[in-house]
Design an enzyme around this catalytic site. Structure first.
Site, PDB file in Angstrom:
ATOM      1  N   ASP A 102       0.824  -1.206   0.000  1.00  0.00           N
ATOM      2  CA  ASP A 102       0.000   0.000   0.000  1.00  0.00           C
ATOM      3  C   ASP A 102       0.860   1.258   0.000  1.00  0.00           C
ATOM      4  OD1 ASP A 102      -2.179   1.631   0.061  1.00  0.00           O
ATOM      5  OD2 ASP A 102      -2.634   1.316   2.173  1.00  0.00           O
ATOM      6  N   ASP A 116       2.479   1.677  -3.860  1.00  0.00           N
ATOM      7  CA  ASP A 116       1.687   2.111  -5.013  1.00  0.00           C
ATOM      8  C   ASP A 116       1.594   3.631  -5.071  1.00  0.00           C
ATOM      9  OD1 ASP A 116       0.010   2.448  -2.870  1.00  0.00           O
ATOM     10  OD2 ASP A 116      -1.603   1.180  -3.619  1.00  0.00           O
ATOM     11  N   ARG A 118       3.434   8.731  -7.809  1.00  0.00           N
ATOM     12  CA  ARG A 118       4.116  10.029  -7.880  1.00  0.00           C
ATOM     13  C   ARG A 118       5.376   9.942  -8.735  1.00  0.00           C
ATOM     14  NH1 ARG A 118       2.293   9.718  -2.553  1.00  0.00           N
ATOM     15  NH2 ARG A 118       4.272   8.838  -1.838  1.00  0.00           N
ATOM     16  N   THR A 131      -4.100   8.748 -10.232  1.00  0.00           N
ATOM     17  CA  THR A 131      -5.442   8.671 -10.806  1.00  0.00           C
ATOM     18  C   THR A 131      -6.484   8.514  -9.710  1.00  0.00           C
ATOM     19  OG1 THR A 131      -5.341   6.253 -11.036  1.00  0.00           O
ATOM     20  CG2 THR A 131      -4.565   7.579 -12.914  1.00  0.00           C
ATOM     21  N   ASP A 148      -8.111  -1.592   1.034  1.00  0.00           N
ATOM     22  CA  ASP A 148      -7.869  -1.466   2.475  1.00  0.00           C
ATOM     23  C   ASP A 148      -9.101  -1.850   3.279  1.00  0.00           C
ATOM     24  OD1 ASP A 148      -5.298  -0.591   2.051  1.00  0.00           O
ATOM     25  OD2 ASP A 148      -5.797   1.532   2.210  1.00  0.00           O
TER      26      ASP A 148
END
Length: 246
Positions: A62, A65, A70, A76, A87
Site C-alpha cells: 500500500d 503504489d 508520484r 489517478t 484497504d
C-alpha cells in the site's frame, strides 16, 4: 496509505486510453494487493504463517503504489479508490474472521467494521462534494486532528500499520500457543510474539478508531454545511421566482 492525488506533471503521451490507465504501474501494484489479500483469506482458517505473510505483504505494498504513482506521474482517481476499497475489504474480512474466533466480542468487531466503512465513505463523499482534490488533503482551516493524521505520510503509515498489526496479532492468538512459550512467562501468563505485538500496537489501534470517529463527525459537519448552502441558494431562487410571479 499514501496519497495518489498529487498534481499531475505534463506527460509526453497525450493520447492515453482507458487500457493505459488500468495498466498504470501503481494500479498493477494495487491488483497484486488484491491477489495477495485473496490468497491470505484462503489460508486464514488453517495456515496462520502463510496467511500472515500474504496479508502483511499486501498491506506493505500500500505504501509503494502511492510512491509509484508520484514517481511515474500516474496519479489517478481510479487508483485512489482502488487503494481505499482494498484497504477496507481486507480489514473487514480479517475482522469477520476474528468475530468467528472470538464470538464474545462479535458486536465489537461488527462495530469496528461499521465505523471503518462509514467514516471513510463519508469522508471521501464529503471531499468530493466540497470539491476537494483528495480525501488526504485537509485544508488549513480543516480539522486539526485530520491534518496531523493525513498531513504526514510517516504518521499515516504508522497508524495504519499498527492498526492492521494489532488485528493480525489477535488472529495469531486465536491458534493454539506453542508449549513452552518462546518468551517464557510473565506473572504466570505465557508470553509469545503475538502477545507482545498486540500489547505494543493496541494503543495506536485504539487511537485510530478515535480518529475514525473524528473523521466521520467532520465529514457529517461538512455535508451539513453543503446542505445549508444549497437550501439557502434554493430559498433565494424561490423568493426571486415568487417576486417575478407577483
Amino acid at each position: 496509505m499514501s496519497s495518489k492525488q498529487t498534481p499531475l506533471r505534463p506527460n509526453r503521451k497525450v493520447n492515453e486510453t482507458a487500457k493505459d490507465v488500468f495498466f498504470f504501474i501503481p494500479n498493477l501494484i494495487g491488483y497484486s494487493r488484491v491477489v495477495l489479500a485473496g490468497a491470505s483469506l484462503y489460508y486464514m482458517p488453517f495456515h496462520p504463517k502463510y496467511c500472515t505473510w500474504l496479508y502483511v505483504v499486501s498491506c506493505l505494498l500500500d505504501a509503494f503504489d502511492g510512491m509509484a504513482a508520484r514517481r511515474f506521474n500516474q496519479c489517478t482517481k481510479f487508483g485512489a479508490v482502488l487503494d481505499m476499497v482494498t484497504d477496507r475489504c481486507t480489514t473487514s474480512a480479517l475482522l469477520c474472521f476474528l468475530s468467528s474466533e472470538y464470538p464474545r466480542f462479535t458486536i465489537l468487531f461488527q462495530s469496528l467494521i461499521s465505523l471503518d466503512l462509514a467514516s471513510h465513505y463519508m469522508h471521501m463523499y464529503s471531499t468530493l462534494t466540497t470539491g476537494g482534490e483528495s480525501h488526504k488533503k485537509i485544508p488549513k482551516e480543516g480539522n486539526w486532528v485530520l491534518r496531523q493524521y493525513y498531513g504526514n505520510n510517516y504518521v499515516l503509515f504508522a497508524f495504519c500499520a499498527c492498526n492492521e498489526l494489532f488485528f493480525v496479532a489477535l488472529y495469531l492468538l486465536s491458534f493454539p500457543p506453542r508449549s513452552p512459550p518462546r518468551l517464557g512467562y510473565l506473572m504466570g501468563m505465557p508470553l509469545s510474539y503475538p502477545y507482545v505485538l498486540a500489547a505494543l500496537t493496541f494503543p495506536i489501534c485504539a487511537a485510530k478508531q478515535i480518529i475514525n470517529c473524528v473523521q466521520m463527525a467532520n465529514a457529517a459537519r461538512a455535508l451539513v454545511d453543503v446542505d445549508l448552502q444549497d437550501r439557502k441558494a434554493a430559498g433565494v431562487h424561490a423568493n426571486d421566482k415568487m417576486m417575478k410571479d407577483s
